[in-house]
Design a protein around this motif. Structure first.
Motif, mmCIF file in Angstrom:
data_model
loop_
_atom_site.group_PDB
_atom_site.id
_atom_site.type_symbol
_atom_site.label_atom_id
_atom_site.label_comp_id
_atom_site.label_asym_id
_atom_site.label_seq_id
_atom_site.Cartn_x
_atom_site.Cartn_y
_atom_site.Cartn_z
ATOM 1 N N UNK A 8 0.856 -1.094 0.216
ATOM 2 C CA UNK A 8 -0.047 -0.090 0.020
ATOM 3 C C UNK A 8 0.930 1.401 -0.105
ATOM 4 N N UNK A 9 0.722 2.184 -0.816
ATOM 5 C CA UNK A 9 1.107 3.402 -0.888
ATOM 6 C C UNK A 9 0.306 4.478 -0.977
ATOM 7 N N UNK A 10 0.390 5.628 -0.432
ATOM 8 C CA UNK A 10 -0.426 6.649 0.067
ATOM 9 C C UNK A 10 0.094 7.969 0.187
ATOM 10 N N UNK A 11 -0.541 8.930 -0.555
ATOM 11 C CA UNK A 11 0.116 10.490 -0.224
ATOM 12 C C UNK A 11 -0.529 10.733 1.032
ATOM 13 N N UNK A 12 -0.098 11.912 1.720
ATOM 14 C CA UNK A 12 -1.039 12.199 2.750
ATOM 15 C C UNK A 12 -2.438 12.597 2.698
ATOM 16 N N UNK A 13 -2.565 13.094 1.515
ATOM 17 C CA UNK A 13 -3.945 13.820 1.225
ATOM 18 C C UNK A 13 -5.052 12.577 0.575
ATOM 19 N N UNK A 14 -4.352 11.397 0.556
ATOM 20 C CA UNK A 14 -5.098 10.285 0.480
ATOM 21 C C UNK A 14 -5.705 9.466 1.482
ATOM 22 N N UNK A 15 -5.282 9.666 2.838
ATOM 23 C CA UNK A 15 -5.622 8.826 3.948
ATOM 24 C C UNK A 15 -5.784 9.640 5.319
ATOM 25 N N UNK A 16 -6.327 8.812 6.084
ATOM 26 C CA UNK A 16 -6.450 9.357 7.592
ATOM 27 C C UNK A 16 -5.566 8.406 8.450
ATOM 28 N N UNK A 17 -5.470 8.845 9.485
ATOM 29 C CA UNK A 17 -4.489 7.967 10.424
ATOM 30 C C UNK A 17 -4.761 8.056 11.972
ATOM 31 N N UNK A 18 -4.613 7.151 12.818
ATOM 32 C CA UNK A 18 -4.590 7.228 14.172
ATOM 33 C C UNK A 18 -3.782 6.148 14.625
ATOM 34 N N UNK A 19 -3.637 6.147 16.129
ATOM 35 C CA UNK A 19 -3.220 4.801 16.696
ATOM 36 C C UNK A 19 -3.885 4.455 17.839
ATOM 37 N N UNK A 20 -3.794 3.261 18.363
ATOM 38 C CA UNK A 20 -4.544 2.959 19.847
ATOM 39 C C UNK A 20 -3.566 2.131 20.454
ATOM 40 N N UNK A 21 -3.567 2.285 21.762
ATOM 41 C CA UNK A 21 -2.802 1.753 22.914
ATOM 42 C C UNK A 21 -3.685 0.185 23.002
ATOM 43 N N UNK A 22 -3.033 -0.683 23.808
ATOM 44 C CA UNK A 22 -3.356 -1.938 24.213
ATOM 45 C C UNK A 22 -4.473 -1.675 25.117
ATOM 46 N N UNK A 23 -5.776 -2.265 25.249
ATOM 47 C CA UNK A 23 -6.657 -2.158 26.126
ATOM 48 C C UNK A 23 -6.627 -3.317 27.178
ATOM 49 N N UNK A 24 -6.243 -4.477 26.566
ATOM 50 C CA UNK A 24 -6.099 -5.500 27.508
ATOM 51 C C UNK A 24 -4.966 -6.446 27.389
ATOM 52 N N UNK A 69 -10.647 8.095 19.096
ATOM 53 C CA UNK A 69 -11.073 9.270 18.390
ATOM 54 C C UNK A 69 -11.525 8.705 17.255
ATOM 55 N N UNK A 70 -12.048 9.640 16.342
ATOM 56 C CA UNK A 70 -12.418 9.605 15.173
ATOM 57 C C UNK A 70 -11.343 9.414 14.180
ATOM 58 N N UNK A 71 -11.191 8.786 13.004
ATOM 59 C CA UNK A 71 -9.999 8.992 12.275
ATOM 60 C C UNK A 71 -9.999 10.225 11.781
ATOM 61 N N UNK A 72 -11.000 10.915 11.535
ATOM 62 C CA UNK A 72 -11.281 12.118 10.570
ATOM 63 C C UNK A 72 -10.352 13.373 11.213
ATOM 64 N N UNK A 73 -9.970 12.902 12.759
ATOM 65 C CA UNK A 73 -9.421 13.941 13.250
ATOM 66 C C UNK A 73 -7.797 14.028 12.965
ATOM 67 N N UNK A 74 -7.334 13.114 12.301
ATOM 68 C CA UNK A 74 -6.147 12.905 12.014
ATOM 69 C C UNK A 74 -5.965 12.743 10.515
ATOM 70 N N UNK A 75 -5.831 13.945 9.871
ATOM 71 C CA UNK A 75 -5.609 13.899 8.370
ATOM 72 C C UNK A 75 -5.157 15.359 7.751
#
Length: 472
Positions: free
Chosen positions: A313-329, A448-454
């Motif tokens: 997969x190769x994406x320019x920054x204007x082609x994606x949204x992103x986020x990360x999550x921590x382990x919950x369990x 949080x929603x992915x759309x907060x990171x774009x």
């Protein structure tokens, strides 16, 4: 990790962070020998006083002086702490000695390595290409020493397969390497003798030169395959024709090599290790994961198959949204989420790719900093363009590609045979449509929603048509 605004994130829960990081002051005040490694199996030997408090900025002056790097190219390089387990580009204010003392803490936090591997791992200090140095500026460099340093690093990434490339790339690059090592005047006999002495793996990627190995290679005629590779390399070598009666200038060959590497969209990336889910092969099959390298640079994000040496997969920054999550369990993984436009049986959908990695937080912060840096750079370029008359429309103005994806989606990524192009069909992703109707009953766990990171918070830009990725 890198850049002025990208720090090592604090982790107050890390039980290993209480280790001492500074030796006795008396020891550190004495003159100490330091080796700074550069690509190409060489190193700069320095003797420094007060090693424990020497910053990257101070160390840089000594290394640039030793390597005769002109001031105009000083931003092209940065200091890195590297080992087989982790690679980190340092900031100007970092103190390498103290970070070396904290290396095991960093490995516990950002890798899945075993305690035994961590205890035996030791970083080296490297001086190599700055991830944030624009390729456009690199093209303007004429100093042979600087070009040689950039070349050696690029060559190493080609030979190890970190930069996947197609046959037309690796044969041309191999021929240029041979010309840089031996000159452009070898005849057929000299060419064959040189290859026997240095081996194909000195000029072609290891997975190409060595093949699959074992019985299969024997059955398919390994010697015939090697002969075919040598012939292709010789054909490319003969195309390097210097001016009549002259030898090709090294700077000319170095520029050719780097210019070819610039066509690879992931040239100059920082690389992180992760895993993704493999597509299920059957109902009863246990889910498995695939090792990937995640390359991030000023242009975008690239997910590459470690084993197969091609882009997934190769994406320019204007082609994606992103986020990360921590382990919950207990047993959960850190996850970097990448969201992009896709297709599900003809229905336009949003696709989510999960990348499992303890470096997810580093990757997320790295993307944010690259986006910010790129926007500042483009803002400056736009200001210069405003002062010029007769400005032609930008591509986005010409094709209307700045529309919100909710209003209309653009062409889909197509399956490609090139190793450089995306293979979305081979990814195990979560798909859903944007009106809330789920294609698959799978919901990601995230705060949080992915759309907060774009790139632009109010709108979401769809995936470009395949041509944009083919061009890099």
């Amino acid at each position: 990790m890198d850049g002025d605004d990208c720090n090592f994130p604090p982790d107050s829960s890390d039980d290993h962070s209480q280790r001492g990081s500074v030796a006795s002051s008396a020891t550190l005040l004495r003159a100490q020998d330091v080796l700074v490694y550069i690509c190409g199996d060489s190193a700069v030997h320095l003797t420094l006083e007060g090693l424990g408090s020497v910053s990257v900025q101070e160390l840089g002056r000594s290394v640039r002086e030793a390597l005769h790097i002109p001031d105009t190219a000083q931003d092209a390089f940065a200091f890195w702490l590297c080992s087989p387990l982790l690679e980190l580009q340092l900031k100007a204010r970092h103190q390498p000695y103290k970070l070396c003392r904290q290396w095991q803490d960093l490995l516990y936090r950002f890798t899945e390595a075993s305690e035994e591997d961590i205890s035996q791992d030791e970083p080296c200090l490297q001086y190599r290409r700055n991830v944030f140095y624009p390729k456009s500026k690199e093209l303007q460099i004429d100093d042979e020493g600087v070009l040689r340093l950039l070349y050696e690093e690029a060559r190493g990434n080609i030979l190890t397969g970190r930069y996947p490339c197609d046959p037309e790339h690796w044969t041309g690059l191999g021929a240029l390497s041979l010309a840089l090592d031996e000159g452009t005047g070898l005849d057929g006999q000299q060419f064959s003798t040189t290859l026997r002495k240095k081996k194909l793996s000195s000029f072609l990627p290891a997975h190409v030169a060595m093949g699959t190995g074992g019985l299969l290679s024997t059955l398919r005629g390994k010697s015939n395959r090697q002969t075919g590779l040598e012939q292709k390399l010789m054909d490319e070598y003969r195309k390097i024709i210097p001016p009549a009666g002259n030898s090709a200038e090294p700077t000319q060959l170095l520029h050719q090599y780097l210019n070819t590497c610039h066509t690879l969209p992931y040239y100059g990336c920082a690389f992180f290790f992760g895993e993704i889910d493999k597509p299920a092969q059957g109902i009863l099959q246990r889910a498995k994961r695939k090792a990937v390298n995640v390359g991030i640079c000023l242009e975008g994000v690239y997910v590459m198959d470690v084993k197969e040496k091609h882009v997934l997969l190769g994406l320019h920054f204007n082609e994606l949204s992103w986020d990360h999550s921590y382990p919950e369990e207990q047993g959960d993984s850190h996850i970097l989420w990448l969201e992009f436009d896709g297709d599900e049986d003809g229905t336009p959908v949003n696709k989510l790719l999960k990348i499992y990695s303890k470096q997810a937080e580093l990757m997320c912060g790295f993307i944010e900093f690259c986006v910010e840096l790129k926007s500042v750079s483009e803002g400056g370029a736009a200001a210069e363009m405003d002062g010029e008359g007769g400005r032609s429309p930008q591509p986005a103005e010409q094709d209307g590609s700045n529309k919100n994806a909710r209003e209309g989606r653009r062409g889909m990524l197509r399956r490609q045979s090139s190793v450089v192009c995306s293979r979305v069909h081979s990814l195990n992703t979560i798909s859903y449509v944007d009106n809330g109707k789920e294609i698959k009953r799978l919901k990601p766990k995230r705060a949080a929603s992915f759309f907060t990171r774009q790139v632009s918070a109010p709108s979401y830009s769809a995936v470009q048509v395949a041509e944009s990725l083919e061009q890099g």
